[in-house]
Every structure is written in structure tokens, then in C-alpha cells.
Design a protein around this motif. Structure first.
Motif, PDB file in Angstrom:
ATOM      1  N   VAL A 106      46.996  41.408  33.505  1.00  0.00           N
ATOM      2  CA  VAL A 106      45.910  42.173  32.905  1.00  0.00           C
ATOM      3  C   VAL A 106      44.646  41.336  33.003  1.00  0.00           C
ATOM      4  O   VAL A 106      44.652  40.155  32.632  1.00  0.00           O
ATOM      5  CB  VAL A 106      46.170  42.389  31.398  1.00  0.00           C
ATOM      6  N   GLU A 107      43.564  41.937  33.499  1.00  0.00           N
ATOM      7  CA  GLU A 107      42.319  41.174  33.566  1.00  0.00           C
ATOM      8  C   GLU A 107      41.612  41.233  32.223  1.00  0.00           C
ATOM      9  O   GLU A 107      41.393  42.313  31.678  1.00  0.00           O
ATOM     10  CB  GLU A 107      41.403  41.738  34.662  1.00  0.00           C
ATOM     11  N   VAL A 108      41.300  40.078  31.691  1.00  0.00           N
ATOM     12  CA  VAL A 108      40.532  40.016  30.447  1.00  0.00           C
ATOM     13  C   VAL A 108      39.329  39.124  30.700  1.00  0.00           C
ATOM     14  O   VAL A 108      39.474  38.032  31.258  1.00  0.00           O
ATOM     15  CB  VAL A 108      41.366  39.427  29.283  1.00  0.00           C
ATOM     16  N   GLU A 109      38.155  39.606  30.323  1.00  0.00           N
ATOM     17  CA  GLU A 109      36.956  38.783  30.476  1.00  0.00           C
ATOM     18  C   GLU A 109      36.784  37.918  29.245  1.00  0.00           C
ATOM     19  O   GLU A 109      36.866  38.412  28.126  1.00  0.00           O
ATOM     20  CB  GLU A 109      35.727  39.669  30.624  1.00  0.00           C
ATOM     21  N   THR A 110      36.542  36.655  29.451  1.00  0.00           N
ATOM     22  CA  THR A 110      36.274  35.764  28.332  1.00  0.00           C
ATOM     23  C   THR A 110      34.798  35.377  28.377  1.00  0.00           C
ATOM     24  O   THR A 110      34.186  35.407  29.448  1.00  0.00           O
ATOM     25  CB  THR A 110      37.158  34.502  28.433  1.00  0.00           C
ATOM     26  N   PRO A 111      34.225  35.041  27.216  1.00  0.00           N
ATOM     27  CA  PRO A 111      32.774  34.779  27.188  1.00  0.00           C
ATOM     28  C   PRO A 111      32.384  33.493  27.915  1.00  0.00           C
ATOM     29  O   PRO A 111      33.215  32.608  28.098  1.00  0.00           O
ATOM     30  CB  PRO A 111      32.475  34.643  25.686  1.00  0.00           C
ATOM     31  N   THR A 112      31.109  33.445  28.316  1.00  0.00           N
ATOM     32  CA  THR A 112      30.627  32.208  28.928  1.00  0.00           C
ATOM     33  C   THR A 112      29.742  31.419  27.964  1.00  0.00           C
ATOM     34  O   THR A 112      29.288  30.332  28.304  1.00  0.00           O
ATOM     35  CB  THR A 112      29.840  32.476  30.221  1.00  0.00           C
ATOM     36  N   LEU A 113      29.476  31.949  26.794  1.00  0.00           N
ATOM     37  CA  LEU A 113      28.819  31.142  25.770  1.00  0.00           C
ATOM     38  C   LEU A 113      29.909  30.802  24.775  1.00  0.00           C
ATOM     39  O   LEU A 113      30.328  31.649  23.988  1.00  0.00           O
ATOM     40  CB  LEU A 113      27.700  31.927  25.082  1.00  0.00           C
ATOM     41  N   ILE A 114      30.406  29.582  24.860  1.00  0.00           N
ATOM     42  CA  ILE A 114      31.554  29.254  24.017  1.00  0.00           C
ATOM     43  C   ILE A 114      31.362  27.887  23.385  1.00  0.00           C
ATOM     44  O   ILE A 114      30.317  27.267  23.518  1.00  0.00           O
ATOM     45  CB  ILE A 114      32.876  29.260  24.829  1.00  0.00           C
ATOM     46  N   ARG A 115      32.396  27.466  22.708  1.00  0.00           N
ATOM     47  CA  ARG A 115      32.421  26.085  22.225  1.00  0.00           C
ATOM     48  C   ARG A 115      33.067  25.257  23.330  1.00  0.00           C
ATOM     49  O   ARG A 115      33.955  25.731  24.033  1.00  0.00           O
ATOM     50  CB  ARG A 115      33.250  26.053  20.959  1.00  0.00           C
ATOM     51  N   ARG A 133      44.727  42.710  43.671  1.00  0.00           N
ATOM     52  CA  ARG A 133      45.768  43.729  43.902  1.00  0.00           C
ATOM     53  C   ARG A 133      47.145  43.161  43.653  1.00  0.00           C
ATOM     54  O   ARG A 133      47.980  43.783  43.007  1.00  0.00           O
ATOM     55  CB  ARG A 133      45.640  44.297  45.318  1.00  0.00           C
ATOM     56  N   ARG A 134      47.400  41.961  44.168  1.00  0.00           N
ATOM     57  CA  ARG A 134      48.741  41.364  43.989  1.00  0.00           C
ATOM     58  C   ARG A 134      49.002  41.095  42.521  1.00  0.00           C
ATOM     59  O   ARG A 134      50.091  41.328  42.030  1.00  0.00           O
ATOM     60  CB  ARG A 134      48.848  40.037  44.743  1.00  0.00           C
ATOM     61  N   LEU A 135      48.005  40.532  41.834  1.00  0.00           N
ATOM     62  CA  LEU A 135      48.247  40.186  40.432  1.00  0.00           C
ATOM     63  C   LEU A 135      48.436  41.444  39.602  1.00  0.00           C
ATOM     64  O   LEU A 135      49.298  41.504  38.723  1.00  0.00           O
ATOM     65  CB  LEU A 135      47.103  39.326  39.885  1.00  0.00           C
ATOM     66  N   GLU A 136      47.653  42.463  39.895  1.00  0.00           N
ATOM     67  CA  GLU A 136      47.807  43.687  39.126  1.00  0.00           C
ATOM     68  C   GLU A 136      49.160  44.332  39.380  1.00  0.00           C
ATOM     69  O   GLU A 136      49.812  44.837  38.473  1.00  0.00           O
ATOM     70  CB  GLU A 136      46.629  44.626  39.365  1.00  0.00           C
ATOM     71  N   ALA A 137      49.613  44.246  40.619  1.00  0.00           N
ATOM     72  CA  ALA A 137      50.938  44.799  40.928  1.00  0.00           C
ATOM     73  C   ALA A 137      52.021  44.019  40.181  1.00  0.00           C
ATOM     74  O   ALA A 137      53.102  44.541  39.924  1.00  0.00           O
ATOM     75  CB  ALA A 137      51.189  44.728  42.436  1.00  0.00           C
ATOM     76  N   ALA A 138      51.719  42.761  39.834  1.00  0.00           N
ATOM     77  CA  ALA A 138      52.709  41.962  39.109  1.00  0.00           C
ATOM     78  C   ALA A 138      52.446  41.989  37.601  1.00  0.00           C
ATOM     79  O   ALA A 138      52.854  41.083  36.875  1.00  0.00           O
ATOM     80  CB  ALA A 138      52.683  40.522  39.626  1.00  0.00           C
ATOM     81  N   ALA A 139      51.775  43.035  37.125  1.00  0.00           N
ATOM     82  CA  ALA A 139      51.585  43.309  35.694  1.00  0.00           C
ATOM     83  C   ALA A 139      50.589  42.374  34.995  1.00  0.00           C
ATOM     84  O   ALA A 139      50.589  42.260  33.777  1.00  0.00           O
ATOM     85  CB  ALA A 139      52.913  43.300  34.947  1.00  0.00           C
ATOM     86  N   TYR A 176      47.887  37.225  31.882  1.00  0.00           N
ATOM     87  CA  TYR A 176      46.428  37.357  31.935  1.00  0.00           C
ATOM     88  C   TYR A 176      45.924  36.804  33.261  1.00  0.00           C
ATOM     89  O   TYR A 176      46.459  35.843  33.790  1.00  0.00           O
ATOM     90  CB  TYR A 176      45.800  36.561  30.802  1.00  0.00           C
ATOM     91  N   TYR A 177      44.879  37.454  33.785  1.00  0.00           N
ATOM     92  CA  TYR A 177      44.165  36.801  34.876  1.00  0.00           C
ATOM     93  C   TYR A 177      42.690  37.160  34.774  1.00  0.00           C
ATOM     94  O   TYR A 177      42.297  38.116  34.097  1.00  0.00           O
ATOM     95  CB  TYR A 177      44.719  37.204  36.248  1.00  0.00           C
TER      96      TYR A 177
END
Ligand code: ASP
Length: 599
Positions: free
Chosen positions: A166-175, A158-164, A217-218
Motif C-alpha cells: 500500500v502506498e502511503v505518503e509520509t510528510p517531509t516536514l518532520i522531526r 506495479r510489482r509492489l501493488e500486485a504484491a499487496a 507499505y511502500y
């Protein structure tokens, strides 16, 4: 609430409901029989309600309840009534009322659980708890901690969203993206011989999101590190991962501090934050004053640099330490001058386990003289100077560590400081002592590899005014790296990143990477810096550690639903486990050394 099984939860009914007909479902927390009356504490995650069957008033319900034991799941119907005078339970939110049951249904029976669900059981075997984790999770203390963790996570969002943000999901199969631990790898079936790595953190991806213009981003991201487990480490953990554009270190710290303060106050309004704005120490200050880069500021007992006071003492350990860049540090343990031989041996052992060659101990006598192995080497003036430097008084114990490496001396004494803080009960359990450590040395010399290595993240930027000196004196350059510590634990860390390719290549070159090697490992990130990468930086805060500290636990297992044992096993599901020969074949894998397979 769904009407098929319940009209209310077990935590809901109050005196204002008296007279209403209700339906409750839950687990039998406890059963007590008194002649024709049977009392049941019915429990769900909302609370406990007392329900009563009466053989004279509702015989059928009473008989139906007859076989019911602890942890059976039941459904009851009846009227809410006041408890008789003298039986009101002020500890219980529902303690003024009870339900007079006229219909009792067993929804499911339970075997006798392997441990008490309704009672604390100090010393209960941890592996039993982990094997039957679903029963452990049913116990109110653990359930309370899981709810606290959920509250914490939701407040953060809630706090982070109020501070603008944006939640972005990053993959868990990566390099592979390095954070200094070993990778967990996942074999690719369609590309035999190739592997994905599970992220040690979304570091490169979140930086690429900044290049992509997401600005703030968070993510509550899962991170995987194949390293030895400890109280504050599991193979996978959740981090509150943050990255911001167009920021300096100050901006990130201010944003995080605001969020952390607000969230702490929301989740645990009764626990005081020691100081806001959070105190700030440089790495060098943290080490020389507390002997730790994650200092516990809930108590003083600061390290004292005895270099000057003992500079001319004819004592080999001191002169060796002080000949070069070393140090002699001391702490004063008030009132511990009467420590027994055994107690002193424990402290010596602790210091040695943490890198000290030895521990020098002297006690301050009533007449102001010092007693201990060192005393005979000291002149009256030297004794005086030591007492002044340490503020030692009669009855105190002075502990000192000398080492040609000042960080070793400070680090070992820092451990003793924590030990003495605990023994003397100097830490106020309820205080939350957040502290920033900033900046950190950028590189450390790796003697084994014969090259410089990043002390933290290889992408961290140098302090801008130290950039030019990077090659000339790498050991003296600081990174724009900040760590957030709480009550002696590293809660999180982050940095301002290098956003220019030439500078990143220079830093990597110092760490012994060839240009080709860099391309291979970090190609996308390097390339992206040439497509308008904004200045950026971020941080990651350990959600498990934060939850554990807020819940007064010293092991993060206590705030994780399904943690692993010390050896990385999931005792409930039985992981890790062998896979079938067919699976191995499909993945083009062969296990070469069966003996090395761990059970
Ligand atoms: N990626 C770092 C870590 O996981 C945190 C950061 O620098 O943002 O420790």
C-alpha cells in the motif's frame, strides 16, 4: 493526439500511412536544403519524422519555412508518401516515409542554443548543461534516460501493488530521524526558534505504519541528506521505501529480490542478471574476498589472504600487520608484470588514498621467481607459497596490502581490485550482478566519541540468537541488516527492526543514549512499541542509483531531471539563494556570520 496541433506524433508514421493527410508538430532537429527542396527532421519525444517543402509544389509553405532554424517549434500539414528508393533510413522507425508539406506554420522561434541539441558533444561543459537543463533534457540521450527512469518507477509500483503493498505518503516536514548524515532544517515561523527537519528517510514513520497495521507499505520517497556530493550522491534522492510486518530477513530479501528481478527483466530484457537467486555474502566474506561491502561480482580477482604464506617472512611491514588482528591481502593482476614505474606509482597512490600505508608489488618472472622490492626477503619456499596462494603465473603482477587492521588492508586492496578490473576490462558491461550482503556487524567502536555506534540503522535488530551477548561483546554481535549491491554500487539496504522496547532501550544505551535523550529523540517510536508493535522490517532502494546503473551511467545526475552541482547549487534556478531581511525577520532568524555564507 490533440487535433489542434497534430494528428500524429513524430514517431508514429509508417508505410501503412502512405496517402494519408497528417498534421505534425515538433522541434526542428536538423535542416538540409537542396535547391528547391528543404528537408526538416521534425522531432518530439516519440521520434523523428522527415518532412519536405518543395518550392515548385507548395511555394507558400516553402517560403514560410525559409527562416526556420534548428530548435524552432513548427507545425506542418501534408500527405505521407514513400521516400524515394535509396533514401530509406533503416535506423529510423519512420524511415520509410516522409511528409510532403503543403502548410507550414512557425509556432515559435528559437535562439541558437548554447550547445547542440541534435548531437552528442563529448566533453560539453557540465555547468552549461545544468544552466540550460531544459535544453539538455530535450536532447535524445537524456530524454531516453528519463523515460527509462519513469519506466523503472512504474514497473516498481506495479510489482509492489500486485504484491499487496500500500502506498502511503509520509510528510517531509518532520522531526529529525537519523541516517548518519546531517539534517536539512526548516525554520518554523509560528514557533520561533524551532525547526523541522527534512527526512533523511521515512524510517520512523514507516515503522509506525507497521504498528498501525498497514502490513506492507511502500513509497517512492524523497530523502534529504546534507552531505558531500559524489557521483552516487545528491542532496536529495528518491528511495523505493518498503516496510513489511510479520517477516524475517529472508522474507524481505525474497520479496525484494522477486521485485528487482522482474523489474530488471521488464525494463531491460536484454541485460542478463548474473545469478538468481542473488548470491549472498556475509559482511566478513564480502570484505575478505572483495575488499568491499558492495562488491562488484562481474569479475573475479578475489583477494587472497597471504597471512599463512608470509607469516614467517622477515619483513617488518608483514610482521607488524600480522602481530595482532591484521592481515596481508593480495590480488593477482594477470599480464601486468611489465607495468612501468609510473603505472606502479599510480597504483601506490591509489592504495594510499584509500587508507593503505603502502602497496607491495612483485612481478612473476618467466623462471618463476619474483621481482620487486619484496623479493629479496623471500626464501624459495616462501616464493613458492605465495605463487600457490595467488595462482600467480609468469607475466603477472601481484599486489599486496598489509595492515594491522584487516579491514583497512582489505578495503584498500578492494579499491585496487576495482581499478585493475577496469584497466583490464574484466567487467562485462551488460551484466547485472546483484548481490546481497547479510548480516552486518551491529555496532562499530567510535574512537572519537568513545562509544559504540550502529553500523547502519539504530533501529536494526540483532540476530536473535546473538541478542543475549549484546552487552558482553557488542563488537561481535551482528545486525539483521541486509544490503543489496549492484555492479559495485550500494543499491539499497534495510533490516529487521527491534520491535520490543526493552531491547531497543538496551541497544540505545550501548550507543550512549540516556533514557531521557531517547525519549526526546525517538519518543513516539519507543512508546509505540508498547502498543502491540508487530515484528517488522524493511528496506530502501535508491531509485536514482538503480536508474543510473541500468542506464550505464556513473553519475546519478544523468538520470535526474534537475540535479545539483558538486557544490549543491541549482545553476538553472539559482539555489540556494539569500532570503530577504523581511523573510528572516518573520522567521526570527539572523545570519550571524556573513563571511561564512557560501556564494
Ligand atoms: N532507512 C534506511 C535508509 O534510508 C533503509 C531501511 O533500513 O529501510 O537507508
Amino acid at each position: 493526439m490533440g487535433q489542434a496541433f497534430r494528428s500524429h506524433t513524430c514517431g508514429e508514421l509508417r508505410a501503412s500511412h502512405v496517402g494519408e493527410r497528417v498534421m505534425l508538430s515538433g522541434w526542428v532537429h536538423r535542416r538540409r536544403d537542396h535547391g528547391h527542396l528543404a528537408f526538416f527532421d521534425l522531432r518530439d519525444r516519440y521520434g523523428i519524422t522527415q518532412v519536405v517543402t518543395n518550392a515548385h509544389e507548395a511555394a507558400e509553405a516553402h517560403v514560410a519555412a525559409e527562416p526556420v532554424r534548428n530548435e524552432w517549434v513548427v507545425q506542418v500539414e501534408g500527405a505521407v508518401r514513400h521516400r524515394p528508393p535509396g533514401t530509406i533510413n533503416a535506423e529510423l522507425a519512420t524511415g520509410e516515409i516522409e511528409v510532403a508539406v503543403d502548410a507550414f506554420t512557425v509556432l515559435n522561434a528559437s535562439k541558437v542554443p548554447p550547445f547542440y541539441v541534435n548531437e552528442e558533444q563529448p566533453g560539453l561543459d557540465e555547468s552549461l548543461r545544468l544552466t540550460y537543463r531544459y535544453l539538455d533534457l530535450r536532447r535524445p540521450p537524456l530524454q531516453g534516460r528519463m523515460l527509462l527512469r519513469a519506466h523503472l518507477a512504474s514497473a516498481v509500483r506495479r510489482r509492489l501493488e500486485a504484491a499487496a503493498f500500500v502506498e502511503v505518503e509520509t510528510p517531509t516536514l518532520i522531526r529529525s530521524t537519523p541516517e548518519g548524515a546531517r539534517d536539512f532544517v526548516v525554520p518554523s515561523r509560528v514557533q520561533p526558534g524551532k525547526f523541522y527537519a527534512l527526512p533523511q528517510s521515512p524510517q520512523q514513520l514507516k515503522q509506525l505504519l507497521m504498528v498501525a497495521g498497514y502490513d506492507r507499505y511502500y513509497q517512492l520517497a524523497r530523502a534529504y541528506r546534507d552531505e558531500d556530493l559524489r557521483g552516487d550522491r545528491q542532496l536529495e534522492h528518491t528511495q523505493i521505501d518498503i516496510e513489511m510486518s510479520f517477516v524475517a530477513a529472508e522474507d524481505v530479501m525474497a520479496t525484494v529480490e522477486e521485485m528487482v528481478t522482474a523489474v530488471s527483466r521488464e525494463v531491460l530484457p536484454d541485460r542478463p542478471i548474473m545469478q538468481t537467486p542473488f548470491p549472498r555474502l556475509t559482511y566478513e566474506e564480502a570484505m575478505s574476498r572483495y575488499g568491499s561491502d558492495k562488491p562488484d561480482l562481474r569479475f573475479g580477482m578475489e583477494l587472497v589472504d597471504l597471512g599463512e604464506a608470509v607469516g614467517d617472512v622477515d619483513f617488518r611491514i608483514f610482521s607488524e600487520a600480522l602481530a595482532g588482528d591484521g592481515a596481508v591481502y593480495a590480488i593477482r593482476a594477470p599480464g601486468c608484470g611489465n607495468y612501468s614505474r609510473r603505472q606502479l606509482d599510480e597504483l601506490i597512490d591509489l592504495a594510499q588514498r584509500h587508507g593503505a600505508k603502502g602497496l607491495i608489488h612483485v612481478s612473476v618472472q618467466a623462471d618463476g621467481s619474483l621481482h620487486g622490492p619484496l623479493a629479496k626477503f623471500l626464501s624459495l619456499t616462501q616464493t613458492q607459497e605465495i605463487l600457490e596462494a595467488t595462482a600467480g603465473e609468469a607475466g603477472d603482477l601481484l599486489l599486496a596490502v598489509a595492515d594491522p587492521d584487516r579491514l583497512v588492508a582489505a578495503g584498500a586492496l578492494g579499491r585496487l581490485r576495482l581499478e585493475m578490473g577496469q584497466r583490464l576490462d574484466l567487467r562485462d558491461a551488460s551484466t547485472l550482478a546483484y548481490v546481497w550482503v547479510y548480516p552486518f556487524p551491529m555496532f562499530k567502536w567510535d574512537g572519537d566519541l568513545g562509544r559504540w555506534d550502529a553500523t547502519h540503522n539504530p533501529f536494526s535488530a540483532p540476530l536473535w540468537d546473538e541478542e543475549a551477548a549484546m552487552e558482553a561483546d557488542p563488537g561481535a554481535v551482528h545486525a539483521q541488516q541486509y544490503d543489496l549491491a549492484l555492479n559495485g554500487w550500494e543499491l539499497g539496504g534495510g533490516s529487521i527492526r527491534i520491535h520490543r522496547r526493552d531491547l531497543l532501550e538496551r541497544a540505545f544505551a550501548l550507543m550512549g543514549h540516556s533514557v531521557d535523550g531517547m525519549r526526546d529523540q525517538f519518543g513516539a517510536l519507543l512508546d509505540s512499541l508498547e502498543y502491540g508493535a508487530p515484528p517488522h522490517g524493511g528496506i530502501a532502494i535508491g531509485l536514482d542509483r538503480w536508474s543510473a546503473l541500468l542506464a550505464d551511467q556513473d553519475n546519478i545526475r544523468e538520470v535526474m531531471a534537475f540535479p545539483k552541482t558538486q557544490s549543491g547549487s541549482d545553476l538553472m534556478m539559482g539555489a540556494p539563494s539569500p532570503i530577504t531581511p523581511e523573510q528572516l525577520a518573520e522567521l526570527s532568524l539572523r545570519v550571524v556570520d556573513q563571511d561564512r555564507e557560501r556564494s
